[in-house]
Design an enzyme around this catalytic site. Structure first.
Site, PDB file in Angstrom:
ATOM      1  N   HIS A  98     -28.162 -34.603 -28.943  1.00  0.00           N
ATOM      2  CA  HIS A  98     -27.145 -34.415 -27.897  1.00  0.00           C
ATOM      3  C   HIS A  98     -27.739 -33.525 -26.810  1.00  0.00           C
ATOM      4  O   HIS A  98     -28.430 -32.560 -27.116  1.00  0.00           O
ATOM      5  CB  HIS A  98     -25.882 -33.784 -28.495  1.00  0.00           C
ATOM      6  CG  HIS A  98     -26.117 -32.440 -29.111  1.00  0.00           C
ATOM      7  ND1 HIS A  98     -25.875 -32.156 -30.440  1.00  0.00           N
ATOM      8  CD2 HIS A  98     -26.599 -31.277 -28.592  1.00  0.00           C
ATOM      9  CE1 HIS A  98     -26.192 -30.905 -30.690  1.00  0.00           C
ATOM     10  NE2 HIS A  98     -26.640 -30.336 -29.588  1.00  0.00           N
TER      11      HIS A  98
ATOM     12  N   HIS B  84     -21.544 -24.835 -29.466  1.00  0.00           N
ATOM     13  CA  HIS B  84     -22.511 -24.075 -28.661  1.00  0.00           C
ATOM     14  C   HIS B  84     -21.880 -22.880 -27.968  1.00  0.00           C
ATOM     15  O   HIS B  84     -22.249 -22.532 -26.846  1.00  0.00           O
ATOM     16  CB  HIS B  84     -23.148 -24.976 -27.608  1.00  0.00           C
ATOM     17  CG  HIS B  84     -23.998 -26.074 -28.162  1.00  0.00           C
ATOM     18  ND1 HIS B  84     -23.477 -27.211 -28.726  1.00  0.00           N
ATOM     19  CD2 HIS B  84     -25.350 -26.211 -28.249  1.00  0.00           C
ATOM     20  CE1 HIS B  84     -24.455 -28.010 -29.120  1.00  0.00           C
ATOM     21  NE2 HIS B  84     -25.600 -27.426 -28.852  1.00  0.00           N
TER      22      HIS B  84
ATOM     23  N   HIS C  71     -36.626 -29.100 -29.915  1.00  0.00           N
ATOM     24  CA  HIS C  71     -36.456 -28.582 -28.555  1.00  0.00           C
ATOM     25  C   HIS C  71     -36.274 -27.072 -28.572  1.00  0.00           C
ATOM     26  O   HIS C  71     -35.792 -26.504 -29.543  1.00  0.00           O
ATOM     27  CB  HIS C  71     -35.314 -29.259 -27.783  1.00  0.00           C
ATOM     28  CG  HIS C  71     -33.917 -29.126 -28.328  1.00  0.00           C
ATOM     29  ND1 HIS C  71     -33.527 -29.575 -29.562  1.00  0.00           N
ATOM     30  CD2 HIS C  71     -32.783 -28.627 -27.754  1.00  0.00           C
ATOM     31  CE1 HIS C  71     -32.231 -29.366 -29.735  1.00  0.00           C
ATOM     32  NE2 HIS C  71     -31.750 -28.780 -28.658  1.00  0.00           N
TER      33      HIS C  71
ATOM     34  N   GLU D  26     -31.240 -27.628 -35.018  1.00  0.00           N
ATOM     35  CA  GLU D  26     -30.054 -28.504 -35.074  1.00  0.00           C
ATOM     36  C   GLU D  26     -30.294 -29.735 -35.947  1.00  0.00           C
ATOM     37  O   GLU D  26     -29.349 -30.430 -36.317  1.00  0.00           O
ATOM     38  CB  GLU D  26     -29.677 -28.974 -33.663  1.00  0.00           C
ATOM     39  CG  GLU D  26     -29.102 -27.876 -32.776  1.00  0.00           C
ATOM     40  CD  GLU D  26     -28.822 -28.366 -31.357  1.00  0.00           C
ATOM     41  OE1 GLU D  26     -28.174 -27.640 -30.600  1.00  0.00           O
ATOM     42  OE2 GLU D  26     -29.262 -29.484 -30.987  1.00  0.00           O
TER      43      GLU D  26
END
Ligand code: DHB
Ligand code: FE
Length: 279
Positions: free
Chosen positions: A12, A59, A192, A239
């Site tokens: 995402h 988040h 990431h 994640e």
């Protein structure tokens, strides 16, 4: 008893929402990413899920740093989007499934998972975008149960613990007295890092090995501590534990890879997509 039809796991990135809003699916930057999704849509159309149990990470929208549950399960009649970032898209609320929510919560607490239960819960890009990628008309044909795993503020639950949570969720779904068809979703990763000296860090070799492992050796990534995962995949790469939980929910038997895609980068993120089915 309810049936688990398979898992849909995907990265995402908030920018995906803006690309959808602006209709950039054919833009050269976005095309290799969006082209990954039609086979996942075909799979969903063929398998007609009634409910999606969604492993994702908040988040800082529903939970902020002052109160950060390790695991939280939604038990709301509906979930509204209130994302940060590119402005708040006016998405339809996502209908909940209260019966499955409370069944999951009861079973998980029985199995000694200490959960936060959320009878009100807003959802962010980690949940909304994967739905919009699967149903571009943004009319949601499934009810959802969000299962939120903290990957934002240390200490984070280990990959091994997330695997166990996924297994317990799978057992709970299979013991749910319902004829519903349940899809498991996991959203996050792959490698990431958004901040610090290594901002922009991506580890293609690790990501591809991880995706492969979910088919043939699904507990492979549970050997790593959270700090090792941060080292290998970046601070936000952790994640990927959502993918592990989703895979664990499919159970111990063999799985079949229906579809996968991997494209780097989207924003700062290695964007992965995978659909698995119990073999
Ligand atoms: C990006 C990736 C994420 O997982 C996220 O939650 C926010 C931003 C990014 O690559 O821009
Ligand atoms: Fe994220």
């Amino acid at each position: 008893m309810a049936t688990i039809i398979g898992s849909y796991t995907t990265s995402h990135v908030p920018a995906i929402g803006r690309a959808i809003d602006k209709g950039l699916q054919q833009d050269p930057y976005w095309k290799p990413f969006f082209d990954g999704y039609p086979p996942a849509r075909d799979w969903v159309a063929k398998n007609r899920p009634d409910v999606a149990v969604v492993f994702y990470n908040d988040h800082g929208l529903n939970f902020f740093l002052d109160k950060m549950p390790t695991f939280a399960v939604g038990a709301a009649a509906e979930y509204r989007n209130a994302d940060e970032g590119w402005g708040i898209p006016q998405l339809q609320p996502f209908p909940g499934d209260l019966d499955l929510s409370w069944h999951l919560i009861n079973r998980l607490v029985d199995e000694e998972f200490d959960l936060v239960t959320c009878q009100e819960m807003t959802v962010d890009h980690a949940l909304t975008l994967l739905m919009a990628l699967l149903w571009p008309d943004q009319k949601w044909p499934v009810r959802i149960v969000p299962v939120c795993i903290n990957t934002v503020q240390f200490p984070l639950p280990t990959a091994a613990r997330c695997w166990k949570l996924g297994e317990a969720v799978g057992r709970a779904i299979r013991s749910w007295q319902s004829d519903a068809r349940v899809m498991i979703v996991g959203t996050g990763g792959l490698s990431h890092q958004l901040d610090g000296e290594r901002a922009g860090f991506i580890n293609r070799d690790f990501d591809l090995q991880f995706m492969e492992s979910l088919v043939h050796d699904p507990k492979w990534a549970t050997q790593y501590s959270i700090h090792e995962l941060v080292e290998k995949t970046g601070t936000q790469g952790v994640e990927l534990v959502m993918w592990l939980a989703a895979r664990a929910a499919l159970g111990e038997g063999p799985v079949k890879r229906v579809h996968s895609n991997y494209h780097i980068p989207i924003s700062n993120t290695a964007a992965g997509l995978m659909v698995l089915e119990p073999a």
